[in-house]
Scaffold this motif. Structure first.
Motif, PDB file in Angstrom:
ATOM      1  N   THR A   7      25.045  17.334  25.175  1.00 45.35           N
ATOM      2  CA  THR A   7      23.530  17.097  25.309  1.00 45.35           C
ATOM      3  C   THR A   7      23.005  16.199  24.205  1.00 45.35           C
ATOM      4  O   THR A   7      22.042  15.397  24.567  1.00 45.35           O
ATOM      5  N   ILE A   8      23.675  16.421  23.001  1.00 37.62           N
ATOM      6  CA  ILE A   8      23.506  15.514  21.927  1.00 37.62           C
ATOM      7  C   ILE A   8      23.794  13.946  22.363  1.00 37.62           C
ATOM      8  O   ILE A   8      22.862  13.037  21.882  1.00 37.62           O
ATOM      9  N   VAL A   9      24.869  13.723  22.807  1.00 40.87           N
ATOM     10  CA  VAL A   9      25.554  12.565  23.082  1.00 40.87           C
ATOM     11  C   VAL A   9      24.419  12.024  24.185  1.00 40.87           C
ATOM     12  O   VAL A   9      23.958  10.803  23.949  1.00 40.87           O
ATOM     13  N   ILE A  10      23.938  12.652  25.095  1.00 38.37           N
ATOM     14  CA  ILE A  10      23.218  11.952  26.204  1.00 38.37           C
ATOM     15  C   ILE A  10      21.783  11.543  25.554  1.00 38.37           C
ATOM     16  O   ILE A  10      21.240  10.576  25.761  1.00 38.37           O
ATOM     17  N   ALA A  11      21.276  12.568  24.467  1.00 34.30           N
ATOM     18  CA  ALA A  11      20.194  12.354  24.031  1.00 34.30           C
ATOM     19  C   ALA A  11      20.091  10.876  23.092  1.00 34.30           C
ATOM     20  O   ALA A  11      19.363  10.093  23.127  1.00 34.30           O
ATOM     21  N   HIS A  12      21.309  10.921  22.388  1.00 36.39           N
ATOM     22  CA  HIS A  12      21.470   9.518  21.547  1.00 36.39           C
ATOM     23  C   HIS A  12      21.636   8.473  22.178  1.00 36.39           C
ATOM     24  O   HIS A  12      21.259   7.236  22.018  1.00 36.39           O
ATOM     25  N   THR A  13      22.456   8.693  23.580  1.00 33.77           N
ATOM     26  CA  THR A  13      22.477   7.346  24.147  1.00 33.77           C
ATOM     27  C   THR A  13      21.230   6.834  24.835  1.00 33.77           C
ATOM     28  O   THR A  13      21.060   5.562  24.855  1.00 33.77           O
ATOM     29  N   THR A  14      20.289   7.736  25.163  1.00 30.92           N
ATOM     30  CA  THR A  14      19.116   7.595  25.537  1.00 30.92           C
ATOM     31  C   THR A  14      18.211   6.894  24.546  1.00 30.92           C
ATOM     32  O   THR A  14      17.535   5.908  24.840  1.00 30.92           O
ATOM     33  N   LEU A  15      18.615   7.313  23.274  1.00 33.06           N
ATOM     34  CA  LEU A  15      17.600   6.820  22.091  1.00 33.06           C
ATOM     35  C   LEU A  15      18.073   5.178  21.905  1.00 33.06           C
ATOM     36  O   LEU A  15      17.286   4.536  21.626  1.00 33.06           O
ATOM     37  N   THR A  16      19.283   4.970  21.768  1.00 40.45           N
ATOM     38  CA  THR A  16      20.054   3.808  21.286  1.00 40.45           C
ATOM     39  C   THR A  16      20.378   2.744  22.353  1.00 40.45           C
ATOM     40  O   THR A  16      20.563   1.447  21.682  1.00 40.45           O
ATOM     41  N   VAL A  21       9.877  12.754  18.451  1.00 40.15           N
ATOM     42  CA  VAL A  21       9.536  14.021  18.733  1.00 40.15           C
ATOM     43  C   VAL A  21       9.205  14.360  20.310  1.00 40.15           C
ATOM     44  O   VAL A  21       9.591  15.157  20.838  1.00 40.15           O
ATOM     45  N   ILE A  22       8.497  13.382  20.777  1.00 40.57           N
ATOM     46  CA  ILE A  22       8.217  13.304  22.230  1.00 40.57           C
ATOM     47  C   ILE A  22       9.532  13.260  23.170  1.00 40.57           C
ATOM     48  O   ILE A  22       9.824  14.034  24.020  1.00 40.57           O
ATOM     49  N   THR A  23      10.287  12.059  22.797  1.00 33.31           N
ATOM     50  CA  THR A  23      11.598  12.176  23.252  1.00 33.31           C
ATOM     51  C   THR A  23      12.483  13.392  23.315  1.00 33.31           C
ATOM     52  O   THR A  23      13.232  13.849  24.224  1.00 33.31           O
ATOM     53  N   GLY A  24      12.753  14.000  21.913  1.00 30.48           N
ATOM     54  CA  GLY A  24      13.434  14.964  21.851  1.00 30.48           C
ATOM     55  C   GLY A  24      13.039  16.403  22.557  1.00 30.48           C
ATOM     56  O   GLY A  24      13.679  16.978  23.427  1.00 30.48           O
ATOM     57  N   LEU A  25      11.514  16.659  22.762  1.00 31.77           N
ATOM     58  CA  LEU A  25      11.034  17.523  23.533  1.00 31.77           C
ATOM     59  C   LEU A  25      11.180  17.456  25.030  1.00 31.77           C
ATOM     60  O   LEU A  25      11.563  18.435  25.576  1.00 31.77           O
ATOM     61  N   SER A  26      11.058  16.062  25.465  1.00 29.84           N
ATOM     62  CA  SER A  26      11.096  16.119  26.968  1.00 29.84           C
ATOM     63  C   SER A  26      12.747  16.238  27.343  1.00 29.84           C
ATOM     64  O   SER A  26      12.949  16.845  28.330  1.00 29.84           O
ATOM     65  N   LEU A  27      13.730  15.792  26.328  1.00 35.55           N
ATOM     66  CA  LEU A  27      15.132  16.175  26.782  1.00 35.55           C
ATOM     67  C   LEU A  27      15.443  17.495  26.847  1.00 35.55           C
ATOM     68  O   LEU A  27      16.130  17.957  27.327  1.00 35.55           O
ATOM     69  N   LEU A  28      14.733  18.307  25.599  1.00 40.72           N
ATOM     70  CA  LEU A  28      14.959  19.412  25.676  1.00 40.72           C
ATOM     71  C   LEU A  28      14.377  20.131  26.953  1.00 40.72           C
ATOM     72  O   LEU A  28      15.095  21.238  27.598  1.00 40.72           O
ATOM     73  N   LEU A  29      13.471  19.945  27.296  1.00 44.30           N
ATOM     74  CA  LEU A  29      12.718  20.557  28.886  1.00 44.30           C
ATOM     75  C   LEU A  29      13.524  20.147  29.872  1.00 44.30           C
ATOM     76  O   LEU A  29      13.900  20.970  30.706  1.00 44.30           O
ATOM     77  N   TYR A  68      12.925   0.085  27.703  1.00 46.50           N
ATOM     78  CA  TYR A  68      12.336  -0.232  26.307  1.00 46.50           C
ATOM     79  C   TYR A  68      11.344   0.729  25.691  1.00 46.50           C
ATOM     80  O   TYR A  68      10.893   0.824  24.422  1.00 46.50           O
ATOM     81  N   ALA A  69      11.026   1.832  26.535  1.00 47.86           N
ATOM     82  CA  ALA A  69      10.091   2.813  26.136  1.00 47.86           C
ATOM     83  C   ALA A  69      10.828   3.564  24.869  1.00 47.86           C
ATOM     84  O   ALA A  69       9.920   3.820  24.008  1.00 47.86           O
ATOM     85  N   PRO A  70      11.935   3.873  24.582  1.00 49.51           N
ATOM     86  CA  PRO A  70      12.225   4.659  23.430  1.00 49.51           C
ATOM     87  C   PRO A  70      11.978   4.026  22.264  1.00 49.51           C
ATOM     88  O   PRO A  70      12.007   4.424  21.076  1.00 49.51           O
ATOM     89  N   LEU A  71      12.029   2.535  22.277  1.00 50.07           N
ATOM     90  CA  LEU A  71      11.529   1.761  21.082  1.00 50.07           C
ATOM     91  C   LEU A  71      10.357   2.172  20.558  1.00 50.07           C
ATOM     92  O   LEU A  71      10.018   2.026  19.431  1.00 50.07           O
ATOM     93  N   VAL A  72       9.419   2.733  21.168  1.00 52.08           N
ATOM     94  CA  VAL A  72       7.812   2.755  20.929  1.00 52.08           C
ATOM     95  C   VAL A  72       7.570   4.186  20.818  1.00 52.08           C
ATOM     96  O   VAL A  72       6.627   4.742  20.144  1.00 52.08           O
ATOM     97  N   MET A  73       8.484   4.974  21.626  1.00 56.92           N
ATOM     98  CA  MET A  73       7.923   6.557  21.657  1.00 56.92           C
ATOM     99  C   MET A  73       8.385   7.152  20.650  1.00 56.92           C
ATOM    100  O   MET A  73       9.566   7.079  20.055  1.00 56.92           O
ATOM    101  N   PRO A  74       7.463   8.012  20.280  1.00 57.69           N
ATOM    102  CA  PRO A  74       7.768   9.013  19.001  1.00 57.69           C
ATOM    103  C   PRO A  74       9.014   9.899  19.174  1.00 57.69           C
ATOM    104  O   PRO A  74       9.125  10.576  20.463  1.00 57.69           O
TER     105      PRO A  74
END
Length: 271
Positions: free
Chosen positions: A136-145, A115-123, A107-113
């Motif tokens: 990479t966009i699919v993985i990021a959006h899967t993590t978010l949703t 920009v932090i999620t995007g930057l961490s995935l970029l790194l 549930y962390a992505p529910l409250v995490m900004p």
């Protein structure tokens, strides 16, 4: 006292009207000006559909829209599968060691900004030398949703009588067979609602996609943002109106699926 408190006073009506106007008046203005015949977005020149035709002749915009639909459908499908499995683990699993940590990470992505999620995935993608693009966009959006799907499905699982699953296992089903035969049909509307919610969130995302995209894989929000920086064109109003219409249809379908799931959950709830 109760009847008087439940009546809408003039103050409440005014506050409600102002709140709705603040939320929806810009969208209404955008939709109206998408039919504007004038090239100037601030000057009304009559009714016209030319900007919708202009959008369907803009190959770059069409490619970005197709990319967004592909990313949204793929990410929503993966998020639905993983989120449903996570919800089952939290609802039906015993109090396993690390449950609190697993729930918190889920549930962390529910409250995490974002920009932090995007930057961490970029790194992460840079560290593993992954080529940024569609996946990479699919993985990021899967993590978010995924967490949103898990919340929706877990709520429905909590309303279902577990005796139904136990009865299926008493009749010879293993846990997987009992889930597929009994539980999944009962929670299927909530799973569909979760998929649509994940698809809508993916279609809307700009921040995380801007961190994880690569050459030739720009989504529609990124393309619109790059166009708006140079000035708002009437074509942008037409594109946004189509997106609003699509999301409205998805929300209506998700709402109907949620109501069906709620009705099934009540019928399967313990008496």
């Amino acid at each position: 006292m109760t009847r008087g408190a439940n009546r809408l006073s003039p103050f409440n009506i005014t506050a409600l009207a102002l709140g709705l106007a603040f939320l929806y008046l810009p969208i209404v203005i955008l939709i109206i000006f998408s039919f504007n015949a004038s090239r100037l977005v601030t000057v009304w020149g009559g009714w016209s559909l030319q900007w919708y035709a202009e959008f369907f002749r803009d190959q770059a915009m069409l490619d970005a829209a197709w990319m967004s639909l592909r990313v949204g459908a793929t990410a929503a499908t993966l998020a639905t599968i993983l989120g449903t499995l996570a919800a089952v683990a939290l609802s039906r699993g015993a109090d396993f060691r690390g449950r609190t940590l697993f729930s918190g990470m889920l549930y962390a992505p529910l409250v995490m900004p974002e920009v932090i999620t995007g930057l961490s995935l970029l790194l992460l993608f840079v560290a593993i030398n992954a080529e940024r693009g569609f996946w990479t966009i699919v993985i990021a959006h899967t993590t978010l949703t995924m967490c949103f799907v898990s919340v929706v499905v877990q709520a429905r699982l909590g309303a279902i009588d577990r005796n139904l699953e136990e009865a299926a296992m008493d009749l010879g089903c293993d846990p997987v067979c009992a889930f597929l035969s009994v539980t999944l049909p009962l929670i299927l509307p909530s799973v569909i609602a979760g998929w649509m919610l994940a698809f809508t969130l993916s279609l809307d995302d700009l921040v995380i996609a801007s961190f994880t995209t690569g050459p030739g894989s720009a989504t529609l929000p990124i393309r619109i943002y790059s166009e708006v920086r140079l000035g708002v064109k009437p074509e942008i109003n037409a594109i946004c109106t189509l997106v609003v219409a699509l999301i409205a249809v998805v929300i209506v379908i998700a709402s109907l699926a949620s109501k069906i799931s709620d009705a099934r959950g009540k019928s399967a709830a313990p008496l």
